[in-house]
Design a protein around this motif. Structure first.
Motif, PDB file in Angstrom:
ATOM      1  N   THR A 189      50.389  28.643  39.139  1.00 11.10           N
ATOM      2  CA  THR A 189      51.131  29.548  40.008  1.00 11.10           C
ATOM      3  C   THR A 189      51.370  30.885  39.299  1.00 11.10           C
ATOM      4  OG1 THR A 189      52.250  27.672  41.011  1.00 11.10           O
ATOM      5  CG2 THR A 189      53.266  29.814  41.340  1.00 11.10           C
ATOM      6  N   GLN A 190      51.800  30.796  38.039  1.00  6.92           N
ATOM      7  CA  GLN A 190      52.099  31.998  37.288  1.00  6.92           C
ATOM      8  C   GLN A 190      50.830  32.769  36.964  1.00  6.92           C
ATOM      9  OE1 GLN A 190      55.068  33.196  36.937  1.00  6.92           O
ATOM     10  NE2 GLN A 190      53.897  34.961  36.249  1.00  6.92           N
ATOM     11  N   PHE A 191      49.790  32.032  36.544  1.00  7.41           N
ATOM     12  CA  PHE A 191      48.534  32.668  36.176  1.00  7.41           C
ATOM     13  C   PHE A 191      47.919  33.335  37.403  1.00  7.41           C
ATOM     14  CE2 PHE A 191      43.985  32.175  34.588  1.00  7.41           C
ATOM     15  CZ  PHE A 191      44.087  33.269  33.757  1.00  7.41           C
ATOM     16  N   ASN A 192      48.141  32.765  38.587  1.00  9.39           N
ATOM     17  CA  ASN A 192      47.658  33.366  39.820  1.00  9.39           C
ATOM     18  C   ASN A 192      48.339  34.718  40.076  1.00  9.39           C
ATOM     19  OD1 ASN A 192      46.322  33.427  42.428  1.00  9.39           O
ATOM     20  ND2 ASN A 192      48.345  32.993  43.296  1.00  9.39           N
ATOM     21  N   ASP A 193      49.657  34.758  39.876  1.00  9.47           N
ATOM     22  CA  ASP A 193      50.392  36.031  40.010  1.00  9.47           C
ATOM     23  C   ASP A 193      49.782  37.079  39.095  1.00  9.47           C
ATOM     24  OD1 ASP A 193      52.119  34.842  41.724  1.00  9.47           O
ATOM     25  OD2 ASP A 193      53.898  34.950  40.442  1.00  9.47           O
ATOM     26  N   VAL A 194      49.565  36.677  37.830  1.00  7.66           N
ATOM     27  CA  VAL A 194      49.051  37.618  36.837  1.00  7.66           C
ATOM     28  C   VAL A 194      47.635  38.058  37.201  1.00  7.66           C
ATOM     29  CG1 VAL A 194      48.437  37.915  34.401  1.00  7.66           C
ATOM     30  CG2 VAL A 194      50.494  36.646  35.010  1.00  7.66           C
ATOM     31  N   SER A 195      46.744  37.094  37.556  1.00  8.86           N
ATOM     32  CA  SER A 195      45.368  37.508  37.817  1.00  8.86           C
ATOM     33  C   SER A 195      45.253  38.341  39.086  1.00  8.86           C
ATOM     34  CB  SER A 195      44.362  36.361  37.868  1.00  8.86           C
ATOM     35  OG  SER A 195      44.938  35.137  37.779  1.00  8.86           O
ATOM     36  N   GLN A 196      46.056  38.019  40.118  1.00 11.77           N
ATOM     37  CA  GLN A 196      45.995  38.880  41.308  1.00 11.77           C
ATOM     38  C   GLN A 196      46.432  40.301  40.948  1.00 11.77           C
ATOM     39  OE1 GLN A 196      47.801  37.265  44.839  1.00 11.77           O
ATOM     40  NE2 GLN A 196      46.406  35.556  44.896  1.00 11.77           N
ATOM     41  N   TYR A 197      47.438  40.382  40.076  1.00 15.69           N
ATOM     42  CA  TYR A 197      47.924  41.699  39.642  1.00 15.69           C
ATOM     43  C   TYR A 197      46.846  42.440  38.849  1.00 15.69           C
ATOM     44  CZ  TYR A 197      50.680  45.106  36.995  1.00 15.69           C
ATOM     45  OH  TYR A 197      51.152  46.251  36.431  1.00 15.69           O
ATOM     46  N   VAL A 198      46.227  41.733  37.893  1.00 12.79           N
ATOM     47  CA  VAL A 198      45.226  42.380  37.034  1.00 12.79           C
ATOM     48  C   VAL A 198      43.997  42.799  37.844  1.00 12.79           C
ATOM     49  CG1 VAL A 198      43.636  42.011  35.102  1.00 12.79           C
ATOM     50  CG2 VAL A 198      46.002  41.239  34.933  1.00 12.79           C
ATOM     51  N   TRP A 199      43.480  41.890  38.689  1.00 16.12           N
ATOM     52  CA  TRP A 199      42.322  42.248  39.523  1.00 16.12           C
ATOM     53  C   TRP A 199      42.669  43.404  40.454  1.00 16.12           C
ATOM     54  CZ3 TRP A 199      37.620  41.088  38.268  1.00 16.12           C
ATOM     55  CH2 TRP A 199      37.333  39.903  37.597  1.00 16.12           C
ATOM     56  N   GLY A 200      43.877  43.380  40.967  1.00 20.39           N
ATOM     57  CA  GLY A 200      44.324  44.465  41.849  1.00 20.39           C
ATOM     58  C   GLY A 200      44.354  45.797  41.129  1.00 20.39           C
TER      59      GLY A 200
END
Lengths: 310, 215
Positions: A189-200
């Protein structure tokens, strides 16, 4: 105390290594670029140490301690939620009943009473809240308050208690145990937040729902989804009873639902004209700001794995 | 007042109650006076207002905090009187209006001269939950005699929902405490009330849990 299954222990150590690296990078940045302001970053990382430190400490202390920990998280989140939404002075007693649901709900978890755990808040509390309100007798704004209070309990108590229930499921992967499931869910869940942020940040162009969350883009969402799906497929067999294919779909589920948890809480805050839901966690905002995705990923991941393996 | 009792009370009761059961969103903490003579002019909705202010101070300073409180209420029975005077360290004040001003503020002047920090509620009563009542002029007459006293406006919000007047059931709510800039010197009581009222209005808007629709 401290008998953590091997794979879960490895995962916890890996998280701590990531945290140490983040802390070192932050020290390096502050040393080499004294002209820039890294206070926010420092606060965030310090808070991460607290969050992860407390979580791991309670997980290590055993199931009962962990359940009490999640019950306390529910308390903090419920308190934060009903403090930022407008509710009436007359709703104090009904709000108190919503708080009372926490020890009950987590008792059902600790007792492993699945039937009660799954209906207590959606059915019993749903009926009890308006009952208490009607005894108070204030009809002006009744519908809105009943809805708000029940929704608050669903988000912060019912949803979050699913994370705790993972701990009392029978061990299907003895190398990871219930802790493995919790770590898998929280980490993804946390890693998803981070990766969506980074890819964004890297590729973001086309906004998904600009009215709610102007920073959410299709590129970020899809990039995050791809990353999490792959990582989940790799990690699932170590920490959960799932095989690679099941893990892949689990990752997809966490990624999509995590996105919605995030934007649903964003919509709540936008409705109230506030940026953060509180100031409990320095650098992060309130506890709901940190848990927004988990409110959606928790129950959905739970029922996915429950259907597959329990 | 017994300093040790007050520290124990703040450490074991006030802080767990305010920081864990309730929780505070604090704005402008650095503006809080750590040394007297000073007057904290706060709005009043609940007994918890004083507790919230106590929780903001380091234990080494809590004995400096002296809430100015109604004698008719807090000295009404011997147990409450003992607790109010010895543990909380209140300065009792006569609300009936029969005393002359100099006599009325006698203990307040002594405390200010001693470098204490007075907590005053210019609304004079907890009143209706979460509404700011008409401000009284006492503070003006108090600081007129001690012009070196800083007057710091403080607004708390949400405490009147957690424990309003006349209710025994405490319901947890995260509350706001917003601390404003010290008021500039004034020449009339009306001016002070106006400045204080304006400051309250602004501080209230900065509260996270405040909604326009609440008023």
């Amino acid at each position: 105390m401290f008998n953590i299954p091997d794979n879960s222990l490895t995962a916890m150590l890996a998280v701590l290594v990531v945290l140490v690296i983040a802390t070192l990078i932050q020290f390096y940045l502050r040393k080499t670029r004294p002209d820039k302001d890294y206070r926010e970053l420092t606060l965030r990382i310090t808070s991460w140490w607290w969050i992860i430190g407390l979580l791991f400490l309670f997980l290590a202390m055993g199931t009962t301690a962990s359940i009490i920990f999640f019950a306390f998280i529910s308390f903090l989140a419920l308190k934060e939620f009903i403090s930022i939404v407008p509710i009436r002075q007359a709703d104090r007693n009904a709000a108190f009943w919503a708080y009372l649901s926490i020890p009950f709900q987590y008792y059902w978890v600790a007792a492993g009473w699945y039937g009660m755990f799954i209906i207590f808040i959606p059915v019993y509390l749903f009926l009890l809240i308006p009952m208490r309100m009607v005894l108070k007798g204030e009809t002006d704004g009744f519908i809105k308050s009943a809805g708000t209070l029940h929704w608050a309990a669903m988000l912060t108590v019912f949803s979050v208690s699913h994370v705790a229930y993972l701990l009392v499921l029978p061990d299907k992967n003895t190398l990871a145990g219930g802790i493995g499931l919790v770590l898998f869910l929280l980490f993804m869940t946390q890693f998803n937040d981070v990766s969506q942020y980074v890819w964004g940040k890297l590729l973001g162009k086309h906004k998904i729902i600009p009215k709610v969350s102007p920073n959410k883009t299709w590129q970020g969402f899809l990039g995050g989804m791809l990353t999490i799906t792959l990582v989940a497929a790799l990690v699932a067999p170590y920490l959960t009873p799932m095989n690679r294919i099941e893990g892949l779909i689990g990752g997809l589920l966490i990624s999509i639902s995590g996105f919605f948890g995030d934007v649903v809480i964003s919509a709540v805050k936008r409705d109230l004209n506030i940026k953060d839901s509180g100031s409990l966690i320095p650098g992060h905002g309130g506890i709901l700001d940190r848990m927004d995705s988990l409110i959606y990923t928790g129950p959905l991941f739970f029922h996915y794995i429950y259907y597959l393996h329990y | 007042m017994n300093r040790l009792l007050k520290i124990i009370f703040v450490l074991l009761i006030v802080r767990p109650l305010v920081l864990i059961i309730l929780g505070l969103n604090i704005k402008g903490r650095e503006k809080l006076p750590l040394e007297g003579p000073a007057v904290i002019a706060a709005n009043h909705n609940s007994h918890l207002d004083t507790m919230a202010l106590f929780s903001l101070y380091p234990l080494s300073k809590v004995h400096k905090l002296r809430p100015v409180a109604a004698a008719d209420y807090f000295l009404a029975n011997p147990l409450m009187a003992w607790f109010s005077l010895n543990v909380i360290g209140i300065i009792p004040i006569n609300r009936s209006g029969t005393n002359r001003k100099e006599l009325l503020f006698d203990d307040c002047y002594k405390a200010l001269d001693n470098g204490d920090i007075l907590i005053l509620f210019p609304e004079g009563t907890r009143g209706e939950p979460e509404k700011i009542s008409k401000l009284k002029k006492g503070i003006y007459y108090l600081v007129k005699e001690r012009p070196n006293t800083a007057v710091i406006p403080v607004v708390t919000y949400g405490l009147g929902r957690a424990l309003p007047r006349g209710e025994a059931l405490l319901v947890p709510f995260t509350c706001d405490v917003a601390i404003g800039d010290a008021l500039p010197p004034v020449s009339t009581s009306g001016e002070l009330v106006e400045l204080l009222g304006n400051s309250y209005g602004q501080l209230l808007k900065s509260c996270l849990t405040y909604h326009e629709s609440d008023q």
